[in-house]
Design an enzyme around this catalytic site. Structure first.
Site, PDB file in Angstrom:
ATOM      1  CD  GLU A 202      -2.865  -0.776   2.601  1.00 34.69           C
ATOM      2  OE1 GLU A 202      -2.330   0.117   3.331  1.00 34.69           O
ATOM      3  OE2 GLU A 202      -3.850  -1.612   2.897  1.00 34.69           O
ATOM      4  NE  ARG A 295     -13.563  -4.991  18.805  1.00 33.45           N
ATOM      5  CZ  ARG A 295     -12.799  -4.851  17.825  1.00 33.45           C
ATOM      6  NH1 ARG A 295     -12.284  -5.757  16.927  1.00 33.45           N
ATOM      7  NH2 ARG A 295     -12.069  -3.719  18.127  1.00 33.45           N
TER       8      ARG A 295
HETATM    9  C1  MV4 Z   1      -1.430   2.076   7.724  1.00 34.42           C
HETATM   10  C2  MV4 Z   1      -0.825   3.435   8.229  1.00 34.42           C
HETATM   11  C3  MV4 Z   1      -0.246   4.285   7.089  1.00 34.42           C
HETATM   12  N1  MV4 Z   1      -0.341   3.856   5.885  1.00 34.42           N
HETATM   13  N2  MV4 Z   1      -1.307   1.929   6.412  1.00 34.42           N
HETATM   14  C4  MV4 Z   1      -2.053   0.041  11.761  1.00 34.42           C
HETATM   15  C5  MV4 Z   1      -2.915  -0.827  12.165  1.00 34.42           C
HETATM   16  C6  MV4 Z   1      -3.364  -1.607  11.173  1.00 34.42           C
HETATM   17  N3  MV4 Z   1      -5.001  -2.013  11.379  1.00 34.42           N
HETATM   18  C7  MV4 Z   1      -3.303  -0.367   9.981  1.00 34.42           C
HETATM   19  N4  MV4 Z   1      -2.218   0.454  10.619  1.00 34.42           N
HETATM   20  C8  MV4 Z   1      -1.815   1.590   9.678  1.00 34.42           C
HETATM   21  N5  MV4 Z   1      -2.015   1.317   8.540  1.00 34.42           N
HETATM   22  C9  MV4 Z   1      -1.049   2.853   5.380  1.00 34.42           C
HETATM   23  N6  MV4 Z   1      -0.910   2.494   4.086  1.00 34.42           N
HETATM   24  C10 MV4 Z   1      -0.781   3.681   9.589  1.00 34.42           C
HETATM   25  C11 MV4 Z   1      -1.249   2.614  10.378  1.00 34.42           C
HETATM   26  C12 MV4 Z   1      -1.408   2.867  11.795  1.00 34.42           C
HETATM   27  C13 MV4 Z   1      -2.352   3.240  12.700  1.00 34.42           C
HETATM   28  C14 MV4 Z   1      -3.636   3.057  12.007  1.00 34.42           C
HETATM   29  C15 MV4 Z   1      -4.650   3.259  12.714  1.00 34.42           C
HETATM   30  C16 MV4 Z   1      -4.644   3.646  14.158  1.00 34.42           C
HETATM   31  C17 MV4 Z   1      -3.569   3.660  14.657  1.00 34.42           C
HETATM   32  C18 MV4 Z   1      -2.288   3.486  13.758  1.00 34.42           C
HETATM   33  C19 MV4 Z   1      -0.972   3.619  14.214  1.00 34.42           C
HETATM   34  C20 MV4 Z   1       0.148   3.249  13.636  1.00 34.42           C
HETATM   35  C21 MV4 Z   1       0.095   2.980  12.457  1.00 34.42           C
END
Ligand code: MV4
Length: 508
Positions: A202, A295
Protein backbone atom coordinates in the site's frame (compact mmCIF):
# COMPACT_ATOMS: atom_id res chain seq x y z
CA UNK A 1 -38.74 -14.53 15.20
CA UNK A 2 -39.17 -15.34 18.91
CA UNK A 3 -37.98 -12.94 21.58
CA UNK A 4 -34.71 -13.73 23.28
CA UNK A 5 -35.34 -14.75 26.91
CA UNK A 6 -31.87 -15.52 28.21
CA UNK A 7 -28.41 -14.52 26.99
CA UNK A 8 -25.07 -16.07 27.94
CA UNK A 9 -22.44 -13.33 28.16
CA UNK A 10 -19.13 -14.78 27.00
CA UNK A 11 -16.83 -12.12 28.37
CA UNK A 12 -15.57 -10.46 31.55
CA UNK A 13 -14.84 -7.04 33.03
CA UNK A 14 -16.58 -3.83 32.09
CA UNK A 15 -18.08 -5.12 28.83
CA UNK A 16 -19.74 -8.09 30.56
CA UNK A 17 -21.22 -5.59 33.04
CA UNK A 18 -22.36 -3.34 30.18
CA UNK A 19 -24.15 -6.21 28.41
CA UNK A 20 -25.75 -7.50 31.63
CA UNK A 21 -27.16 -4.01 32.26
CA UNK A 22 -28.71 -3.86 28.80
CA UNK A 23 -30.27 -7.29 29.36
CA UNK A 24 -31.72 -6.19 32.70
CA UNK A 25 -33.14 -3.03 31.07
CA UNK A 26 -34.86 -5.20 28.45
CA UNK A 27 -36.26 -7.64 31.01
CA UNK A 28 -34.11 -10.52 29.75
CA UNK A 29 -32.07 -12.92 31.87
CA UNK A 30 -28.31 -12.51 31.83
CA UNK A 31 -25.97 -15.42 32.51
CA UNK A 32 -22.20 -15.12 32.57
CA UNK A 33 -19.19 -17.42 32.52
CA UNK A 34 -16.16 -16.77 34.71
CA UNK A 35 -12.64 -18.09 35.16
CA UNK A 36 -11.16 -18.86 38.59
CA UNK A 37 -9.57 -15.44 39.19
CA UNK A 38 -12.84 -13.78 38.13
CA UNK A 39 -15.07 -15.72 40.53
CA UNK A 40 -15.52 -12.67 42.78
CA UNK A 41 -15.72 -10.23 39.86
CA UNK A 42 -18.40 -7.62 39.24
CA UNK A 43 -20.06 -9.53 36.34
CA UNK A 44 -20.61 -12.55 38.62
CA UNK A 45 -22.24 -10.27 41.21
CA UNK A 46 -24.55 -8.60 38.70
CA UNK A 47 -25.57 -11.60 36.58
CA UNK A 48 -28.74 -13.60 37.15
CA UNK A 49 -26.69 -16.77 36.77
CA UNK A 50 -22.92 -17.39 36.73
CA UNK A 51 -21.00 -20.49 35.66
CA UNK A 52 -17.35 -21.42 36.17
CA UNK A 53 -15.71 -22.14 32.83
CA UNK A 54 -12.09 -22.92 33.81
CA UNK A 55 -8.76 -21.67 35.15
CA UNK A 56 -7.12 -18.33 34.39
CA UNK A 57 -5.60 -18.83 30.91
CA UNK A 58 -8.06 -17.63 28.25
CA UNK A 59 -7.40 -20.77 26.19
CA UNK A 60 -8.76 -22.80 29.13
CA UNK A 61 -11.65 -20.47 29.95
CA UNK A 62 -13.11 -17.62 27.84
CA UNK A 63 -11.93 -19.22 24.57
CA UNK A 64 -13.39 -22.71 25.20
CA UNK A 65 -15.88 -22.44 22.35
CA UNK A 66 -17.26 -25.98 22.53
CA UNK A 67 -17.70 -26.00 26.31
CA UNK A 68 -19.34 -22.57 26.10
CA UNK A 69 -21.85 -23.63 23.46
CA UNK A 70 -22.62 -26.79 25.42
CA UNK A 71 -23.20 -24.72 28.55
CA UNK A 72 -25.51 -22.35 26.67
CA UNK A 73 -27.62 -25.35 25.65
CA UNK A 74 -27.65 -26.80 29.16
CA UNK A 75 -28.82 -23.58 30.82
CA UNK A 76 -31.41 -22.85 28.14
CA UNK A 77 -29.81 -19.67 26.81
CA UNK A 78 -31.22 -18.60 23.43
CA UNK A 79 -28.27 -16.44 22.55
CA UNK A 80 -24.60 -15.72 23.19
CA UNK A 81 -23.21 -12.19 23.39
CA UNK A 82 -19.44 -12.31 22.79
CA UNK A 83 -18.60 -8.68 23.74
CA UNK A 84 -15.20 -7.65 22.31
CA UNK A 85 -11.95 -9.62 22.18
CA UNK A 86 -11.98 -13.35 23.01
CA UNK A 87 -14.42 -15.12 20.60
CA UNK A 88 -16.13 -11.99 19.27
CA UNK A 89 -14.53 -11.98 15.79
CA UNK A 90 -14.15 -15.72 15.40
CA UNK A 91 -16.24 -16.74 12.37
CA UNK A 92 -15.91 -20.43 13.27
CA UNK A 93 -17.40 -19.79 16.69
CA UNK A 94 -20.32 -17.94 15.13
CA UNK A 95 -20.78 -20.93 12.79
CA UNK A 96 -20.68 -23.40 15.71
CA UNK A 97 -23.33 -21.33 17.50
CA UNK A 98 -25.54 -21.43 14.42
CA UNK A 99 -25.15 -25.21 14.13
CA UNK A 100 -26.07 -25.64 17.80
CA UNK A 101 -29.20 -23.49 17.38
CA UNK A 102 -27.87 -20.69 19.60
CA UNK A 103 -28.12 -17.10 18.31
CA UNK A 104 -24.75 -15.38 18.03
CA UNK A 105 -25.28 -11.66 18.74
CA UNK A 106 -23.30 -10.31 15.81
CA UNK A 107 -23.05 -10.56 12.04
CA UNK A 108 -23.17 -13.77 9.99
CA UNK A 109 -20.08 -16.02 10.01
CA UNK A 110 -19.75 -15.28 6.26
CA UNK A 111 -19.51 -11.50 6.78
CA UNK A 112 -17.08 -12.05 9.65
CA UNK A 113 -14.86 -14.27 7.50
CA UNK A 114 -14.62 -11.73 4.66
CA UNK A 115 -13.78 -8.85 7.00
CA UNK A 116 -11.26 -11.05 8.83
CA UNK A 117 -9.08 -11.18 5.72
CA UNK A 118 -7.23 -7.99 4.76
CA UNK A 119 -6.81 -8.70 1.03
CA UNK A 120 -10.25 -10.24 0.63
CA UNK A 121 -12.04 -7.32 2.30
CA UNK A 122 -9.89 -4.84 0.35
CA UNK A 123 -10.79 -6.49 -2.95
CA UNK A 124 -14.45 -6.53 -1.97
CA UNK A 125 -14.34 -2.81 -1.06
CA UNK A 126 -12.57 -1.88 -4.32
CA UNK A 127 -15.31 -3.64 -6.30
CA UNK A 128 -18.01 -1.94 -4.22
CA UNK A 129 -16.55 1.52 -4.88
CA UNK A 130 -15.41 2.15 -1.30
CA UNK A 131 -12.16 4.16 -1.26
CA UNK A 132 -9.24 2.01 -0.05
CA UNK A 133 -5.60 2.98 0.49
CA UNK A 134 -3.93 3.09 -2.96
CA UNK A 135 -2.07 -0.16 -3.53
CA UNK A 136 -2.25 -3.78 -4.63
CA UNK A 137 -5.30 -5.95 -5.10
CA UNK A 138 -3.50 -9.27 -4.66
CA UNK A 139 -0.61 -10.66 -2.63
CA UNK A 140 2.86 -10.14 -4.14
CA UNK A 141 4.33 -13.30 -5.71
CA UNK A 142 7.98 -12.25 -5.21
CA UNK A 143 10.42 -9.43 -4.51
CA UNK A 144 10.58 -8.37 -8.14
CA UNK A 145 6.82 -7.83 -8.20
CA UNK A 146 7.12 -5.83 -4.97
CA UNK A 147 9.84 -3.67 -6.56
CA UNK A 148 7.69 -2.85 -9.59
CA UNK A 149 4.58 -2.16 -7.51
CA UNK A 150 6.51 0.11 -5.13
CA UNK A 151 7.97 2.18 -7.96
CA UNK A 152 4.49 2.57 -9.44
CA UNK A 153 2.98 3.68 -6.12
CA UNK A 154 5.93 5.86 -5.18
CA UNK A 155 7.85 5.64 -1.91
CA UNK A 156 7.27 5.53 1.01
CA UNK A 157 5.16 2.38 0.87
CA UNK A 158 3.74 -0.06 3.41
CA UNK A 159 4.08 -3.85 3.29
CA UNK A 160 1.18 -5.59 4.99
CA UNK A 161 0.26 -9.18 5.80
CA UNK A 162 -2.60 -10.38 3.58
CA UNK A 163 -4.25 -12.33 6.42
CA UNK A 164 -3.29 -9.76 8.98
CA UNK A 165 -4.78 -7.02 11.01
CA UNK A 166 -3.68 -5.05 14.02
CA UNK A 167 -0.33 -4.03 12.59
CA UNK A 168 1.44 -7.43 12.67
CA UNK A 169 3.57 -8.14 9.62
CA UNK A 170 3.39 -4.44 8.73
CA UNK A 171 6.54 -2.64 7.48
CA UNK A 172 7.08 0.92 6.27
CA UNK A 173 9.57 1.11 3.42
CA UNK A 174 11.09 4.54 2.77
CA UNK A 175 13.14 3.71 -0.34
CA UNK A 176 14.09 0.89 -2.68
CA UNK A 177 17.30 -0.01 -0.81
CA UNK A 178 15.18 -1.09 2.19
CA UNK A 179 12.69 -3.14 0.21
CA UNK A 180 14.40 -6.56 0.07
CA UNK A 181 15.03 -6.76 3.81
CA UNK A 182 11.55 -5.43 4.66
CA UNK A 183 9.92 -7.89 2.26
CA UNK A 184 11.67 -10.83 3.94
CA UNK A 185 10.88 -9.53 7.44
CA UNK A 186 7.20 -8.86 6.68
CA UNK A 187 6.87 -12.34 5.14
CA UNK A 188 8.32 -14.19 8.12
CA UNK A 189 6.36 -12.07 10.62
CA UNK A 190 3.16 -12.73 8.66
CA UNK A 191 3.91 -16.46 8.69
CA UNK A 192 4.64 -16.44 12.43
CA UNK A 193 1.50 -14.43 13.30
CA UNK A 194 -1.08 -15.77 10.85
CA UNK A 195 0.38 -18.97 9.39
CA UNK A 196 0.31 -17.32 5.96
CA UNK A 197 3.31 -15.47 4.50
CA UNK A 198 1.35 -13.60 1.80
CA UNK A 199 2.02 -9.83 1.83
CA UNK A 200 0.82 -6.93 -0.33
CA UNK A 201 1.72 -3.27 -0.84
CA UNK A 202 0.00 0.00 0.00
CA UNK A 203 1.01 3.63 -0.31
CA UNK A 204 2.19 4.87 3.11
CA UNK A 205 -0.22 7.49 4.48
CA UNK A 206 1.69 10.05 6.53
CA UNK A 207 0.22 11.33 9.82
CA UNK A 208 -3.41 10.43 9.16
CA UNK A 209 -6.23 10.40 11.67
CA UNK A 210 -8.03 7.23 12.65
CA UNK A 211 -11.73 7.93 12.15
CA UNK A 212 -14.27 5.12 12.30
CA UNK A 213 -17.96 4.90 11.47
CA UNK A 214 -20.47 3.01 13.61
CA UNK A 215 -23.02 1.10 11.55
CA UNK A 216 -26.06 -1.03 12.31
CA UNK A 217 -27.53 -3.48 9.82
CA UNK A 218 -30.86 -5.25 10.27
CA UNK A 219 -32.00 -8.59 8.82
CA UNK A 220 -34.17 -6.87 6.22
CA UNK A 221 -31.38 -5.25 4.20
CA UNK A 222 -31.23 -1.82 5.88
CA UNK A 223 -27.84 -0.47 6.98
CA UNK A 224 -27.51 2.87 8.74
CA UNK A 225 -24.53 4.98 9.76
CA UNK A 226 -24.54 6.43 13.28
CA UNK A 227 -21.67 8.81 12.63
CA UNK A 228 -17.98 8.78 13.41
CA UNK A 229 -15.63 8.38 16.32
CA UNK A 230 -12.22 10.04 16.42
CA UNK A 231 -9.72 7.43 17.65
CA UNK A 232 -6.37 8.97 16.76
CA UNK A 233 -5.12 9.13 20.34
CA UNK A 234 -3.33 5.82 20.63
CA UNK A 235 -0.27 4.59 22.46
CA UNK A 236 1.52 1.89 20.50
CA UNK A 237 -1.63 1.06 18.54
CA UNK A 238 -3.64 0.84 21.75
CA UNK A 239 -6.46 3.41 21.88
CA UNK A 240 -6.52 5.59 24.99
CA UNK A 241 -8.98 8.41 24.24
CA UNK A 242 -11.93 8.47 21.81
CA UNK A 243 -14.49 11.13 21.02
CA UNK A 244 -17.61 11.76 18.97
CA UNK A 245 -18.01 13.68 16.79
CA UNK A 246 -14.48 14.07 15.39
CA UNK A 247 -13.15 17.64 15.50
CA UNK A 248 -11.91 17.03 11.95
CA UNK A 249 -15.21 15.93 10.41
CA UNK A 250 -17.64 18.44 8.88
CA UNK A 251 -21.28 17.51 8.20
CA UNK A 252 -20.35 17.07 4.52
CA UNK A 253 -17.43 14.75 5.29
CA UNK A 254 -19.62 12.83 7.79
CA UNK A 255 -22.14 12.30 4.99
CA UNK A 256 -19.45 11.01 2.61
CA UNK A 257 -17.81 8.73 5.17
CA UNK A 258 -21.19 7.45 6.34
CA UNK A 259 -22.20 6.58 2.78
CA UNK A 260 -18.88 4.76 2.22
CA UNK A 261 -19.33 2.80 5.46
CA UNK A 262 -22.88 1.80 4.56
CA UNK A 263 -21.66 0.69 1.12
CA UNK A 264 -18.91 -1.37 2.79
CA UNK A 265 -21.38 -3.09 5.11
CA UNK A 266 -23.93 -3.69 2.34
CA UNK A 267 -21.25 -5.27 0.13
CA UNK A 268 -20.88 -8.14 2.63
CA UNK A 269 -24.54 -8.35 3.68
CA UNK A 270 -23.66 -7.05 7.11
CA UNK A 271 -26.08 -7.42 10.01
CA UNK A 272 -25.89 -6.20 13.63
CA UNK A 273 -23.42 -3.63 15.00
CA UNK A 274 -20.12 -3.05 13.23
CA UNK A 275 -17.42 -0.44 12.76
CA UNK A 276 -15.78 0.63 9.53
CA UNK A 277 -12.28 1.99 10.14
CA UNK A 278 -10.83 4.69 7.91
CA UNK A 279 -7.59 6.58 7.70
CA UNK A 280 -8.42 10.26 7.21
CA UNK A 281 -5.61 11.86 5.24
CA UNK A 282 -3.77 14.91 6.62
CA UNK A 283 -5.44 16.89 3.80
CA UNK A 284 -8.65 16.52 5.83
CA UNK A 285 -10.62 15.40 2.77
CA UNK A 286 -9.46 12.01 1.49
CA UNK A 287 -10.26 8.91 3.49
CA UNK A 288 -9.43 5.26 2.96
CA UNK A 289 -11.02 2.02 4.18
CA UNK A 290 -8.67 0.18 6.53
CA UNK A 291 -10.75 -2.67 7.96
CA UNK A 292 -14.13 -3.47 9.41
CA UNK A 293 -14.50 -4.63 12.99
CA UNK A 294 -17.34 -7.09 13.23
CA UNK A 295 -18.07 -6.56 16.93
CA UNK A 296 -19.28 -4.06 19.50
CA UNK A 297 -16.25 -1.87 20.24
CA UNK A 298 -14.78 -0.62 23.50
CA UNK A 299 -15.50 2.99 22.51
CA UNK A 300 -19.19 2.46 21.59
CA UNK A 301 -20.37 4.67 24.53
CA UNK A 302 -19.31 7.95 22.87
CA UNK A 303 -21.65 7.13 19.98
CA UNK A 304 -24.39 6.26 22.47
CA UNK A 305 -23.95 9.59 24.24
CA UNK A 306 -24.32 11.69 21.09
CA UNK A 307 -27.08 9.60 19.46
CA UNK A 308 -29.13 8.70 22.54
CA UNK A 309 -29.23 5.06 21.40
CA UNK A 310 -28.40 1.98 23.44
CA UNK A 311 -26.25 0.01 21.00
CA UNK A 312 -26.42 -3.25 22.97
CA UNK A 313 -30.22 -2.96 23.02
CA UNK A 314 -30.16 -2.56 19.23
CA UNK A 315 -27.84 -5.54 18.84
CA UNK A 316 -30.45 -7.65 20.63
CA UNK A 317 -33.39 -6.19 18.73
CA UNK A 318 -31.64 -6.83 15.41
CA UNK A 319 -30.89 -10.42 16.48
CA UNK A 320 -34.61 -10.82 17.23
CA UNK A 321 -35.39 -9.77 13.66
CA UNK A 322 -36.68 -6.27 14.37
CA UNK A 323 -36.30 -3.84 11.45
CA UNK A 324 -34.39 -0.60 12.00
CA UNK A 325 -36.65 2.45 11.84
CA UNK A 326 -36.02 4.52 8.70
CA UNK A 327 -35.57 7.65 10.85
CA UNK A 328 -32.42 6.16 12.35
CA UNK A 329 -30.51 7.03 9.18
CA UNK A 330 -31.20 10.74 9.79
CA UNK A 331 -29.71 10.94 13.30
CA UNK A 332 -27.21 13.79 13.70
CA UNK A 333 -24.78 13.85 16.63
CA UNK A 334 -26.05 15.95 19.53
CA UNK A 335 -23.34 17.61 21.64
CA UNK A 336 -19.96 16.02 22.19
CA UNK A 337 -18.71 12.95 24.07
CA UNK A 338 -15.23 11.89 25.11
CA UNK A 339 -14.03 8.63 26.64
CA UNK A 340 -10.79 7.78 28.41
CA UNK A 341 -9.72 4.23 29.09
CA UNK A 342 -8.46 3.59 32.60
CA UNK A 343 -5.71 1.00 32.46
CA UNK A 344 -4.04 -0.68 35.43
CA UNK A 345 -0.67 0.59 34.24
CA UNK A 346 1.89 2.94 35.74
CA UNK A 347 2.43 5.88 33.38
CA UNK A 348 5.53 6.81 35.43
CA UNK A 349 7.15 3.46 34.72
CA UNK A 350 6.68 3.20 30.99
CA UNK A 351 3.17 1.86 31.44
CA UNK A 352 4.26 -1.24 33.34
CA UNK A 353 1.38 -3.49 34.43
CA UNK A 354 0.07 -2.60 37.88
CA UNK A 355 -1.89 -5.51 39.35
CA UNK A 356 -3.04 -5.67 42.96
CA UNK A 357 -5.93 -4.97 45.28
CA UNK A 358 -7.97 -1.81 44.68
CA UNK A 359 -7.97 -0.42 48.24
CA UNK A 360 -9.93 2.72 47.44
CA UNK A 361 -12.19 3.40 44.46
CA UNK A 362 -14.26 6.52 44.19
CA UNK A 363 -15.81 7.02 40.79
CA UNK A 364 -16.76 10.48 39.52
CA UNK A 365 -20.41 11.46 39.30
CA UNK A 366 -22.53 14.46 38.34
CA UNK A 367 -23.96 15.98 35.17
CA UNK A 368 -22.73 14.46 31.93
CA UNK A 369 -20.56 11.74 33.49
CA UNK A 370 -20.87 8.04 32.75
CA UNK A 371 -18.65 5.27 34.10
CA UNK A 372 -18.46 1.87 32.47
CA UNK A 373 -16.51 0.08 35.17
CA UNK A 374 -15.65 -3.59 35.60
CA UNK A 375 -14.11 -3.40 39.07
CA UNK A 376 -15.11 -2.41 42.63
CA UNK A 377 -13.39 -1.27 45.80
CA UNK A 378 -11.70 -4.25 47.42
CA UNK A 379 -11.39 -6.37 44.29
CA UNK A 380 -8.16 -7.82 42.93
CA UNK A 381 -6.75 -6.85 39.54
CA UNK A 382 -4.84 -9.81 38.08
CA UNK A 383 -2.26 -9.94 35.30
CA UNK A 384 -4.16 -12.61 33.38
CA UNK A 385 -6.27 -10.36 31.15
CA UNK A 386 -6.40 -6.99 29.41
CA UNK A 387 -5.47 -4.25 31.90
CA UNK A 388 -8.43 -2.00 31.07
CA UNK A 389 -10.42 -1.50 34.29
CA UNK A 390 -13.01 1.06 33.32
CA UNK A 391 -13.96 3.80 30.92
CA UNK A 392 -14.87 7.31 31.96
CA UNK A 393 -17.19 9.05 29.53
CA UNK A 394 -18.09 12.75 29.61
CA UNK A 395 -20.82 14.39 27.56
CA UNK A 396 -21.14 18.14 26.96
CA UNK A 397 -23.20 20.48 24.81
CA UNK A 398 -19.98 21.16 22.90
CA UNK A 399 -16.41 19.87 22.90
CA UNK A 400 -15.06 22.35 25.41
CA UNK A 401 -17.77 21.52 27.94
CA UNK A 402 -17.14 17.80 27.43
CA UNK A 403 -13.40 18.33 28.03
CA UNK A 404 -14.03 20.41 31.17
CA UNK A 405 -16.36 17.75 32.51
CA UNK A 406 -13.78 15.08 31.82
CA UNK A 407 -11.27 17.17 33.76
CA UNK A 408 -13.70 17.36 36.68
CA UNK A 409 -14.29 13.60 36.51
CA UNK A 410 -10.57 12.83 36.50
CA UNK A 411 -9.99 15.11 39.49
CA UNK A 412 -12.86 13.46 41.39
CA UNK A 413 -11.58 9.98 40.64
CA UNK A 414 -9.68 8.21 43.41
CA UNK A 415 -7.94 4.91 42.88
CA UNK A 416 -5.58 3.61 45.55
CA UNK A 417 -3.69 0.35 45.77
CA UNK A 418 -2.79 0.15 42.10
CA UNK A 419 -1.56 2.65 39.51
CA UNK A 420 -3.75 3.82 36.66
CA UNK A 421 -3.31 5.93 33.55
CA UNK A 422 -5.61 8.70 34.90
CA UNK A 423 -2.75 11.17 35.44
CA UNK A 424 -1.79 10.96 31.77
CA UNK A 425 -5.29 12.05 30.75
CA UNK A 426 -5.29 15.05 33.10
CA UNK A 427 -2.10 16.19 31.46
CA UNK A 428 -3.48 15.55 27.99
CA UNK A 429 -6.45 17.80 28.77
CA UNK A 430 -3.94 20.65 29.11
CA UNK A 431 -2.07 19.86 25.93
CA UNK A 432 -2.49 22.62 23.33
CA UNK A 433 -2.68 20.29 20.36
CA UNK A 434 -5.22 18.05 22.04
CA UNK A 435 -7.38 20.95 23.16
CA UNK A 436 -7.26 22.37 19.63
CA UNK A 437 -8.29 18.98 18.22
CA UNK A 438 -5.06 18.68 16.20
CA UNK A 439 -4.59 14.94 16.37
CA UNK A 440 -3.00 12.20 14.30
CA UNK A 441 -2.25 8.53 14.94
CA UNK A 442 1.38 9.20 15.92
CA UNK A 443 0.80 12.24 18.13
CA UNK A 444 0.70 10.57 21.54
CA UNK A 445 3.75 8.38 20.93
CA UNK A 446 5.70 11.42 19.66
CA UNK A 447 4.76 13.52 22.69
CA UNK A 448 5.57 10.73 25.14
CA UNK A 449 8.92 10.10 23.45
CA UNK A 450 9.73 13.82 23.56
CA UNK A 451 8.80 14.04 27.25
CA UNK A 452 6.24 16.67 26.29
CA UNK A 453 3.54 15.20 28.52
CA UNK A 454 5.11 16.02 31.83
CA UNK A 455 3.33 13.83 34.32
CA UNK A 456 3.62 16.07 37.38
CA UNK A 457 0.24 17.31 38.60
CA UNK A 458 -0.69 20.29 36.41
CA UNK A 459 -3.25 21.54 38.92
CA UNK A 460 -0.81 21.79 41.81
CA UNK A 461 2.33 23.64 40.71
CA UNK A 462 3.04 24.61 44.33
CA UNK A 463 3.79 20.97 45.09
CA UNK A 464 6.66 20.99 42.60
CA UNK A 465 9.31 22.08 45.14
CA UNK A 466 8.16 19.38 47.58
CA UNK A 467 8.32 16.80 44.84
CA UNK A 468 11.75 18.04 43.82
CA UNK A 469 13.02 17.81 47.41
CA UNK A 470 11.68 14.29 47.79
CA UNK A 471 13.12 13.29 44.43
CA UNK A 472 16.49 14.71 45.52
CA UNK A 473 16.26 12.76 48.77
CA UNK A 474 15.40 9.61 46.85
CA UNK A 475 18.43 10.07 44.60
CA UNK A 476 20.88 10.75 47.42
CA UNK A 477 19.51 8.40 50.06
CA UNK A 478 20.67 4.79 50.31
CA UNK A 479 17.62 3.72 52.25
CA UNK A 480 14.74 1.74 50.85
CA UNK A 481 12.69 2.20 54.01
CA UNK A 482 8.96 2.09 53.48
CA UNK A 483 6.84 5.16 53.06
CA UNK A 484 4.48 5.39 56.05
CA UNK A 485 1.32 3.50 55.37
CA UNK A 486 2.12 2.66 51.79
CA UNK A 487 3.23 -0.94 52.22
CA UNK A 488 6.54 -2.74 52.62
CA UNK A 489 7.72 -2.65 49.06
CA UNK A 490 7.20 1.06 48.52
CA UNK A 491 10.57 2.82 48.47
CA UNK A 492 11.27 6.49 49.09
CA UNK A 493 11.94 6.87 45.40
CA UNK A 494 8.48 5.56 44.78
CA UNK A 495 7.09 7.91 47.42
CA UNK A 496 8.71 10.88 45.71
CA UNK A 497 7.16 9.88 42.46
CA UNK A 498 3.77 9.71 44.11
CA UNK A 499 4.32 13.00 45.89
CA UNK A 500 4.62 14.79 42.58
CA UNK A 501 1.07 13.64 41.92
CA UNK A 502 -0.32 14.56 45.26
CA UNK A 503 -3.03 17.18 45.14
CA UNK A 504 -4.76 18.95 48.05
CA UNK A 505 -4.01 16.18 50.53
CA UNK A 506 -5.36 13.48 48.27
CA UNK A 507 -3.76 10.90 46.06
CA UNK A 508 -4.45 10.68 42.38
C1 MV4 B 1 -1.40 2.16 7.62
C2 MV4 B 1 -0.81 3.36 8.09
C3 MV4 B 1 -0.31 4.23 7.15
N1 MV4 B 1 -0.38 3.94 5.83
N2 MV4 B 1 -1.44 1.92 6.29
C4 MV4 B 1 -1.94 0.07 11.88
C5 MV4 B 1 -2.83 -1.06 12.29
C6 MV4 B 1 -3.46 -1.55 11.06
N3 MV4 B 1 -4.80 -1.96 11.31
C7 MV4 B 1 -3.36 -0.45 10.08
N4 MV4 B 1 -2.36 0.45 10.57
C8 MV4 B 1 -1.85 1.44 9.79
N5 MV4 B 1 -1.92 1.25 8.45
C9 MV4 B 1 -0.93 2.78 5.42
N6 MV4 B 1 -0.98 2.51 4.13
C10 MV4 B 1 -0.77 3.57 9.47
C11 MV4 B 1 -1.28 2.62 10.33
C12 MV4 B 1 -1.20 2.90 11.74
C13 MV4 B 1 -2.37 3.15 12.50
C14 MV4 B 1 -3.63 3.06 11.96
C15 MV4 B 1 -4.76 3.29 12.71
C16 MV4 B 1 -4.62 3.64 14.04
C17 MV4 B 1 -3.37 3.74 14.62
C18 MV4 B 1 -2.24 3.48 13.86
C19 MV4 B 1 -0.98 3.59 14.46
C20 MV4 B 1 0.14 3.33 13.70
C21 MV4 B 1 0.02 2.99 12.35
Amino acid sequence: MAKIQKVLVVNRGEIAVRILRALADLGKRGAVIYSDPDRAGLPVMLADEAYRIGPAPSSESYLRSEAIIELAGQIGADAIHPGYGFLSENANFARQCREAGILFIGPSPEAMAVMGSKVESRRMMMDAGVPVVPGGRDPLPDLEAARQAAVQLGYPVMLKAASGGGGKGMRRVAEESELAAAFRAARSEAMASFGDDAVYLEKFIDRPRHVEIQVLGDQHGRVVSLGERECSLQRRQQKVVEEAPSPAVSPQLRQRMGEAAVKAAEAVGYTNAGTVEFLLDADGESFFFLEMNTRLQVEHPVTEMVTGLDLVEWQLRIAEGEPLPAEMAAIEPRGHAIEVRLYAEDPYRRFAPSPGRIDVLRLPQGPGIRNDCGVYEGCEVTIHYDPMLAKLIAWGADRSQALRRMGRALRELRVEGIHTTAALYLRLLEDRDFVAGNLDIGMLDRKLAAGELDLSDPANPDLAPIAAALAHFARTSRTTASYPGRGRRTSWRHAARRESLHGGGRWI
